[in-house]
Design a protein around this motif. Structure first.
Motif, PDB file in Angstrom:
ATOM      1  N   GLY A 400      16.355  47.089  34.701  1.00 24.70           N
ATOM      2  CA  GLY A 400      16.573  45.940  35.567  1.00 24.70           C
ATOM      3  C   GLY A 400      17.717  46.174  36.521  1.00 24.70           C
ATOM      4  O   GLY A 400      17.989  47.308  36.937  1.00 24.70           O
ATOM      5  N   GLU A 401      18.419  45.093  36.868  1.00 24.47           N
ATOM      6  CA  GLU A 401      19.525  45.159  37.808  1.00 24.47           C
ATOM      7  C   GLU A 401      20.721  44.397  37.229  1.00 24.47           C
ATOM      8  O   GLU A 401      20.537  43.426  36.480  1.00 24.47           O
ATOM      9  N   MET A 402      21.914  44.841  37.614  1.00 24.04           N
ATOM     10  CA  MET A 402      23.123  44.155  37.173  1.00 24.04           C
ATOM     11  C   MET A 402      24.164  44.188  38.283  1.00 24.04           C
ATOM     12  O   MET A 402      24.138  45.070  39.163  1.00 24.04           O
ATOM     13  N   SER A 403      25.063  43.198  38.237  1.00 25.09           N
ATOM     14  CA  SER A 403      26.098  43.103  39.260  1.00 25.09           C
ATOM     15  C   SER A 403      27.282  42.317  38.684  1.00 25.09           C
ATOM     16  O   SER A 403      27.160  41.644  37.650  1.00 25.09           O
ATOM     17  N   GLN A 404      28.403  42.401  39.392  1.00 25.73           N
ATOM     18  CA  GLN A 404      29.614  41.629  39.052  1.00 25.73           C
ATOM     19  C   GLN A 404      30.045  41.820  37.587  1.00 25.73           C
ATOM     20  O   GLN A 404      30.317  40.862  36.866  1.00 25.73           O
ATOM     21  N   PHE A 405      30.084  43.088  37.165  1.00 25.05           N
ATOM     22  CA  PHE A 405      30.574  43.406  35.813  1.00 25.05           C
ATOM     23  C   PHE A 405      32.106  43.430  35.854  1.00 25.05           C
ATOM     24  O   PHE A 405      32.718  44.311  36.464  1.00 25.05           O
ATOM     25  N   ASN A 406      32.738  42.430  35.208  1.00 29.25           N
ATOM     26  CA  ASN A 406      34.197  42.295  35.218  1.00 29.25           C
ATOM     27  C   ASN A 406      34.697  42.103  33.775  1.00 29.25           C
ATOM     28  O   ASN A 406      34.019  41.488  32.943  1.00 29.25           O
ATOM     29  N   ILE A 407      35.934  42.646  33.497  1.00 28.66           N
ATOM     30  CA  ILE A 407      36.557  42.505  32.174  1.00 28.66           C
ATOM     31  C   ILE A 407      37.994  42.029  32.365  1.00 28.66           C
ATOM     32  O   ILE A 407      38.749  42.571  33.190  1.00 28.66           O
ATOM     33  N   TRP A 408      38.341  40.992  31.615  1.00 27.60           N
ATOM     34  CA  TRP A 408      39.710  40.490  31.579  1.00 27.60           C
ATOM     35  C   TRP A 408      40.324  40.764  30.184  1.00 27.60           C
ATOM     36  O   TRP A 408      39.585  40.911  29.196  1.00 27.60           O
ATOM     37  N   ASP A 409      41.614  40.809  30.105  1.00 25.83           N
ATOM     38  CA  ASP A 409      42.286  41.074  28.822  1.00 25.83           C
ATOM     39  C   ASP A 409      42.669  39.779  28.108  1.00 25.83           C
ATOM     40  O   ASP A 409      43.611  39.755  27.316  1.00 25.83           O
ATOM     41  N   ARG A 410      41.956  38.725  28.375  1.00 28.19           N
ATOM     42  CA  ARG A 410      42.212  37.429  27.733  1.00 28.19           C
ATOM     43  C   ARG A 410      40.894  36.660  27.647  1.00 28.19           C
ATOM     44  O   ARG A 410      39.885  37.077  28.231  1.00 28.19           O
ATOM     45  N   VAL A 411      40.962  35.544  26.937  1.00 31.33           N
ATOM     46  CA  VAL A 411      39.796  34.665  26.836  1.00 31.33           C
ATOM     47  C   VAL A 411      39.873  33.660  27.984  1.00 31.33           C
ATOM     48  O   VAL A 411      40.831  32.883  28.079  1.00 31.33           O
TER      49      VAL A 411
END
Length: 460
Positions: A400-411
């Motif tokens: 499929g397709e994916m976009s806007q993969f982001n990771i933060w170090d908090r909830v």
């Protein structure tokens, strides 16, 4: 023709009956009357009725030979009596008159045929009737002419020259066969006038064709310039798109496409993770693969290939693995539409939350509690790692397709997740942001410019 006439003509005839000279004068007068009647009546009209009167005028003997020459009468067996000689002369004169009338009639038929042929060249409005075929749009021309103006002009010139040659030939024949007295001057003037009309029409048609040729040339030049302008604009747009394919105008407006379920199509995040005690992962997904969407992303570190994994394999529900521990998530995203997914986790009691399209669908605890996420690993998009950065399984690949993969170090707060899913705010990850120069693709995976929120509206 006149032997039964009475009046002055009859008296004159009776006065010279006994004299050969009188008979000669009678014959000359009769010839003049018949010839005058032939010249004065048009071809096709009836002769004078039997009751008509003829005026015979006596002529001197020396004037008869000059004004009306008599054909020689052949002598048969010697001299004839005067009365017989006069009778033969009269018969010969009658035959000559009849031949002259036949010649005049035939020439008049030729004149009428010529006039008819010229009349057929005239239309209802007085112009050439043969100019009926169309060249271009609604233009009359002479005959079925080609569309090239140069060929049209050449063919019209040939046609005009042919008409001139035919007229000159007919005039030459008329001069050879009949005197100008038999061809009236007004008819010759009419022929010349019609020929002049045809010449003027030809010149007018040539001028009109020249104007059309100039107009067509101008229109063609304008159309060519307009076409070249449109092509140049298109080429510039294509160049912009080609440049944008490798360097997007906005660093986060792109997607990674993984069209096949293989073990060699994948994307790789260049940056690695630090040691984490909490995190939030958000991304846009669109997949219609079955059974299971595969592995959207996996994070492997030395000694632990399943440090962080999001996977839907076979008929199992979507699972979140942390340090090889598993929690099943109530997410449903295999309908071929764009969905926004967010997952939060913290080491304290191993608490986790699952959001789909901004809405919290599930929560849980005791998922790898008090285990910090190890740093220095490899983050892969679209494949599940059995070793760090490798040993992919095609059955577990994401399609499929994916976009806007982001990771933060908090909830992240639920309100922030809702705003991100609704495209109300733009919050790039502070640990892993979605930017072009941070993502590499391999094995046939591609990157395309996209505005995910706009495409999502098309799915609704």
């Amino acid at each position: 023709n006149g032997t039964g006439g009475t009046g002055p003509g009859g008296g004159t005839r009776s006065r010279h009956r006994g004299s050969p000279a009188g008979m000669l004068l009678v014959a000359a007068g009769l010839l003049l009357a018949v010839a005058a009647g032939g010249r004065g009546s048009p071809a096709g009209e009836q002769e004078s009725p039997p009751g008509s009167r003829f005026v015979c005028t006596s002529l001197p003997l020396d004037a008869a030979g000059a004004g009306c020459p008599l054909p020689p009468v052949p002598m048969q067996g010697g001299a004839l009596p005067p009365e017989e000689e006069l009778k033969a002369t009269v018969l010969q004169l009658r035959e000559t008159v009849l031949q002259q009338k036949e010649t005049i009639g035939s020439q008049r038929e030729a004149i009428r045929e010529l006039t008819g042929k010229l009349s057929r060249c005239e239309g209802a409005d007085g112009k050439a009737g043969a100019w009926k075929n169309e060249v271009g749009k609604g233009k009359d021309t002479m005959g079925d002419l080609p569309r090239d103006p140069a060929q049209v002009i050449e063919q019209l010139s040939r046609t005009m020259q042919t008409l001139k040659d035919r007229l000159e030939s007919l005039e030459h024949q008329l001069r050879a066969n009949v005197s100008y007295a038999a061809l009236p001057s007004d008819l010759r003037e009419m022929l010349q006038r019609r020929l002049g009309d045809l010449e003027r029409q030809l010149l007018s048609k040539v001028a009109e064709l020249e104007d059309e040729k100039s107009l067509l040339h101008n229109e063609t030049s304008a159309h060519r310039q307009k076409t070249e302008t449109a092509l140049n604009a298109l080429l510039e747009r294509v160049s912009e798109l080609e440049k944008g394919n490798s360097a997007f105008k906005s660093p986060d407006e792109f997607k990674v496409s993984l069209p096949l379920r293989t073990n060699y199509l994948y994307g790789k995040i260049k940056k690695t993770l630090p040691e984490l005690y909490a995190f939030t992962v958000c991304l846009w997904l669109r997949s219609s693969a079955s059974p299971g969407i595969g592995t959207p992303f996996s994070y492997a570190v030395p000694g632990q290939a399943n440090e962080i994994v999001l996977i839907e394999w076979g008929n199992n529900p979507i699972e979140l693995l942390i340090n090889d521990k598993v929690a099943q998530l109530p997410l449903f995203i295999s309908d071929g539409k764009w969905h926004h997914i967010c997952i939060t986790w913290t080491t304290r009691d191993g608490m986790w939350e699952a959001f789909q399209d901004g809405e919290k669908l599930g929560t849980g605890e005791n998922l790898a509690p008090w285990h910090p996420i190890k740093p220095g690993g490899v983050l892969i998009l679209g494949q599940e790692q059995d070793t760090v950065g490798g040993r992919f399984d095609a059955t577990q690949a994401f399609v499929g397709e994916m976009s806007q993969f982001n990771i933060w170090d908090r909830v992240l707060k639920a309100e922030d997740i809702m705003n991100i899913a609704n495209c109300s705010i733009n919050m790039p990850g502070n640990i892993i942001p979605w930017v072009d120069n941070n993502v590499d693709v391999f094995g046939g995976a591609t990157k395309w410019p996209v505005e995910t929120c706009e495409e999502r509206l098309l799915d609704l």
